[in-house]
Motif scaffolding. Sequence first.
Motif, PDB file in Angstrom:
ATOM      1  N   LEU A 171      32.322  -1.533  11.137  1.00 43.99           N
ATOM      2  CA  LEU A 171      32.175  -2.464  10.021  1.00 43.99           C
ATOM      3  C   LEU A 171      31.582  -3.791  10.502  1.00 43.99           C
ATOM      4  CD1 LEU A 171      32.911  -2.383   6.994  1.00 43.99           C
ATOM      5  CD2 LEU A 171      35.186  -3.233   7.603  1.00 43.99           C
ATOM      6  N   LEU A 172      32.052  -4.238  11.645  1.00 50.96           N
ATOM      7  CA  LEU A 172      31.545  -5.498  12.194  1.00 50.96           C
ATOM      8  C   LEU A 172      30.086  -5.365  12.632  1.00 50.96           C
ATOM      9  CD1 LEU A 172      34.680  -6.638  14.245  1.00 50.96           C
ATOM     10  CD2 LEU A 172      33.839  -7.586  12.088  1.00 50.96           C
ATOM     11  N   ARG A 173      29.761  -4.231  13.243  1.00 48.96           N
ATOM     12  CA  ARG A 173      28.352  -4.023  13.642  1.00 48.96           C
ATOM     13  C   ARG A 173      27.458  -4.027  12.405  1.00 48.96           C
ATOM     14  NH1 ARG A 173      30.472  -0.483  17.378  1.00 48.96           N
ATOM     15  NH2 ARG A 173      30.153   1.296  15.981  1.00 48.96           N
ATOM     16  N   ALA A 174      27.945  -3.383  11.343  1.00 47.49           N
ATOM     17  CA  ALA A 174      27.164  -3.361  10.104  1.00 47.49           C
ATOM     18  C   ALA A 174      26.980  -4.772   9.562  1.00 47.49           C
ATOM     19  CB  ALA A 174      27.862  -2.478   9.067  1.00 47.49           C
ATOM     20  N   ALA A 175      28.027  -5.576   9.667  1.00 47.11           N
ATOM     21  CA  ALA A 175      27.939  -6.968   9.207  1.00 47.11           C
ATOM     22  C   ALA A 175      26.854  -7.709   9.984  1.00 47.11           C
ATOM     23  CB  ALA A 175      29.283  -7.664   9.358  1.00 47.11           C
ATOM     24  N   GLY A 176      26.808  -7.473  11.283  1.00 40.86           N
ATOM     25  CA  GLY A 176      25.812  -8.136  12.120  1.00 40.86           C
ATOM     26  C   GLY A 176      24.394  -7.821  11.686  1.00 40.86           C
ATOM     27  N   GLU A 177      24.197  -6.578  11.228  1.00 40.97           N
ATOM     28  CA  GLU A 177      22.851  -6.163  10.814  1.00 40.97           C
ATOM     29  C   GLU A 177      22.445  -6.775   9.477  1.00 40.97           C
ATOM     30  OE1 GLU A 177      23.288  -1.952  10.987  1.00 40.97           O
ATOM     31  OE2 GLU A 177      23.472  -1.965  13.184  1.00 40.97           O
ATOM     32  N   VAL A 200      37.806 -13.909   0.671  1.00 39.04           N
ATOM     33  CA  VAL A 200      37.110 -12.633   0.856  1.00 39.04           C
ATOM     34  C   VAL A 200      38.127 -11.503   0.766  1.00 39.04           C
ATOM     35  CG1 VAL A 200      35.975 -11.184   2.588  1.00 39.04           C
ATOM     36  CG2 VAL A 200      35.220 -13.551   2.254  1.00 39.04           C
ATOM     37  N   GLU A 201      37.804 -10.487   0.000  1.00 46.62           N
ATOM     38  CA  GLU A 201      38.643  -9.293  -0.080  1.00 46.62           C
ATOM     39  C   GLU A 201      37.729  -8.090   0.129  1.00 46.62           C
ATOM     40  OE1 GLU A 201      42.648 -10.606  -1.578  1.00 46.62           O
ATOM     41  OE2 GLU A 201      41.898  -8.707  -0.781  1.00 46.62           O
ATOM     42  N   LEU A 202      37.918  -7.397   1.209  1.00 48.74           N
ATOM     43  CA  LEU A 202      37.136  -6.178   1.412  1.00 48.74           C
ATOM     44  C   LEU A 202      38.013  -5.155   2.117  1.00 48.74           C
ATOM     45  CD1 LEU A 202      34.676  -4.446   1.262  1.00 48.74           C
ATOM     46  CD2 LEU A 202      33.667  -5.698   3.176  1.00 48.74           C
ATOM     47  N   ALA A 203      38.526  -4.244   1.332  1.00 48.54           N
ATOM     48  CA  ALA A 203      39.423  -3.206   1.858  1.00 48.54           C
ATOM     49  C   ALA A 203      38.687  -1.874   1.774  1.00 48.54           C
ATOM     50  CB  ALA A 203      40.711  -3.174   1.053  1.00 48.54           C
ATOM     51  N   ASP A 242      26.144   2.587   0.124  1.00 42.27           N
ATOM     52  CA  ASP A 242      25.386   1.404  -0.277  1.00 42.27           C
ATOM     53  C   ASP A 242      26.271   0.317  -0.875  1.00 42.27           C
ATOM     54  OD1 ASP A 242      23.028   2.351   0.629  1.00 42.27           O
ATOM     55  OD2 ASP A 242      22.349   3.147  -1.317  1.00 42.27           O
ATOM     56  N   SER A 243      27.272   0.733  -1.663  1.00 43.45           N
ATOM     57  CA  SER A 243      28.111  -0.294  -2.291  1.00 43.45           C
ATOM     58  C   SER A 243      28.926  -1.036  -1.234  1.00 43.45           C
ATOM     59  CB  SER A 243      29.018   0.314  -3.359  1.00 43.45           C
ATOM     60  OG  SER A 243      30.033   1.069  -2.757  1.00 43.45           O
ATOM     61  N   LEU A 244      29.288  -0.334  -0.174  1.00 44.51           N
ATOM     62  CA  LEU A 244      29.993  -1.011   0.913  1.00 44.51           C
ATOM     63  C   LEU A 244      29.085  -2.050   1.567  1.00 44.51           C
ATOM     64  CD1 LEU A 244      32.199  -1.566   2.945  1.00 44.51           C
ATOM     65  CD2 LEU A 244      31.559   0.526   4.164  1.00 44.51           C
ATOM     66  N   ARG A 245      27.821  -1.671   1.738  1.00 49.13           N
ATOM     67  CA  ARG A 245      26.864  -2.619   2.327  1.00 49.13           C
ATOM     68  C   ARG A 245      26.776  -3.882   1.451  1.00 49.13           C
ATOM     69  NH1 ARG A 245      23.027   0.816   2.738  1.00 49.13           N
ATOM     70  NH2 ARG A 245      23.591   1.719   4.741  1.00 49.13           N
ATOM     71  N   ASP A 246      26.741  -3.697   0.131  1.00 47.48           N
ATOM     72  CA  ASP A 246      26.679  -4.841  -0.787  1.00 47.48           C
ATOM     73  C   ASP A 246      27.940  -5.701  -0.689  1.00 47.48           C
ATOM     74  OD1 ASP A 246      24.263  -3.920  -1.637  1.00 47.48           O
ATOM     75  OD2 ASP A 246      25.018  -3.018  -3.509  1.00 47.48           O
ATOM     76  N   GLN A 247      29.085  -5.018  -0.620  1.00 46.20           N
ATOM     77  CA  GLN A 247      30.346  -5.771  -0.534  1.00 46.20           C
ATOM     78  C   GLN A 247      30.417  -6.575   0.760  1.00 46.20           C
ATOM     79  OE1 GLN A 247      32.713  -2.055  -1.293  1.00 46.20           O
ATOM     80  NE2 GLN A 247      34.034  -3.482  -2.367  1.00 46.20           N
ATOM     81  N   LEU A 248      29.923  -5.959   1.814  1.00 41.45           N
ATOM     82  CA  LEU A 248      29.909  -6.630   3.111  1.00 41.45           C
ATOM     83  C   LEU A 248      28.992  -7.856   3.069  1.00 41.45           C
ATOM     84  CD1 LEU A 248      31.238  -6.254   5.846  1.00 41.45           C
ATOM     85  CD2 LEU A 248      29.428  -4.619   6.448  1.00 41.45           C
ATOM     86  N   GLU A 249      27.879  -7.689   2.404  1.00 43.89           N
ATOM     87  CA  GLU A 249      26.937  -8.805   2.278  1.00 43.89           C
ATOM     88  C   GLU A 249      27.574  -9.951   1.483  1.00 43.89           C
ATOM     89  OE1 GLU A 249      23.094  -7.385   1.195  1.00 43.89           O
ATOM     90  OE2 GLU A 249      22.194  -8.950   2.454  1.00 43.89           O
ATOM     91  N   ASP A 250      28.289  -9.601   0.413  1.00 45.83           N
ATOM     92  CA  ASP A 250      28.992 -10.630  -0.376  1.00 45.83           C
ATOM     93  C   ASP A 250      30.034 -11.353   0.471  1.00 45.83           C
ATOM     94  OD1 ASP A 250      27.515  -9.944  -2.576  1.00 45.83           O
ATOM     95  OD2 ASP A 250      29.102  -8.777  -3.554  1.00 45.83           O
ATOM     96  N   ALA A 251      30.750 -10.576   1.268  1.00 41.86           N
ATOM     97  CA  ALA A 251      31.786 -11.178   2.120  1.00 41.86           C
ATOM     98  C   ALA A 251      31.155 -12.164   3.098  1.00 41.86           C
ATOM     99  CB  ALA A 251      32.545 -10.093   2.878  1.00 41.86           C
TER     100      ALA A 251
END
Lengths: 175, 218
Positions: free
Chosen positions: B19-25, B140-143, B160-169
């Motif tokens: 999840l953190l690596r995805a956030a970095g991207e 931030v809430e992302l579970a 994809d929706s997880l990617r969007d949520q991560l971007e919002d966070a």
Amino acid sequence: MTSVIEQQLQIPTGTWTADPVHSSVGFEVKYLGVATFTGELTSFQATLADGELTGTAEVSSIEVKDENLKAHLQAPEFFDAERHPVVRFSGTAAAPGRFEGEITIKGVTKPATLEGEITGPVTDPYGNERYGLSLRTVVDRTAFGLNWNAPLPGGGFALADDVTLKAELSLVKAA
Amino acid sequence: MRILAISGSLRRGSHNASLLRAAGELLPPTDELVVWDGLRDVPPYDEDDDGEPAPAPVAALRDAVAAADAVLIATPEYNHSIPGALKNALDWASRPLATNVFRNKPVAVIGSSTGMFGAVWAQAELRKVLAAMGARVADVELAVGHAADKFDGEGAVTDDSLRDQLEDALTTLRAEVAPVLVERRLVFGESPLDDGAREDADEPALLDDRNPLEVALL
């Protein structure tokens, strides 16, 4: 001989500023439901100018008797001093010892009425004319976003919502 | 902007690390996500060892937090709460309490689990702990529940929706790295800035890429 300084029935005209040494600004709040906890904001200024009272105090100057508690009060979940370093009041005398205006804490502004008494004038040993202004008001801290609390084992919460704000001002006529 | 990423899981193939690596991207090129991988090396908290110099892994953690503009923590949930190793590291980082490196530090908590709840209770407790430490806990809430279905074999996000949520966070966290007001510099003499106007602004008016604490001390 006892000298008695009368409570004033009139708001003095002209501009008066608080002597920072002989004045204080602070708060009182019930802790654990029984005793009253107090703290001071040691860096402040207050001016009474023809019935208009304005005052600001620096959140970073809150003094309590424990350094960790002091730090907690500065933190984002309390006063958030980094973002909101100042609390302020401005208002107008509606009667002697009664000022109606607004108070700002943590970036939130609410109507507030400060009540108390004004005493004087006296002439101090240095020849300055002085008034005393003793004021307080009660605010609900949660209305300003100061929501921290902790549940108690026997029910209820550690810290009351209602906080009394106090100002004891020794006002000197501005030169 | 530098965001320090901390995973509460030590496991190889951790979903939280993914999840953190995805956030970095997802970060813009101006920002970098630095993963802190020293969790395993932090000794159990012992007040007898809590002095100067701090144990090297603890000093490294404190330095990493201090050097970051914000911190992103992704945690799993063990027995409905914070993983012990993560809590232990935060306990070290919180010392001394009044001046610890997390004070006023913008922090976002996210989390994932293979169950359906996505570590929500661990996250809630982590937010409480961080707030008590004086951190600026972002809203931030992302579970991420059912984590095994959200990543591929390489740990890349497949949802994809997880990617969007991560971007919002990340957007919410980055917005917390706001300029510290110079209001206090203006109090005695000039009109203070209007808090409301500043908070409503989309872009921090006074902001640049300096550490906000350094700005505050100007």
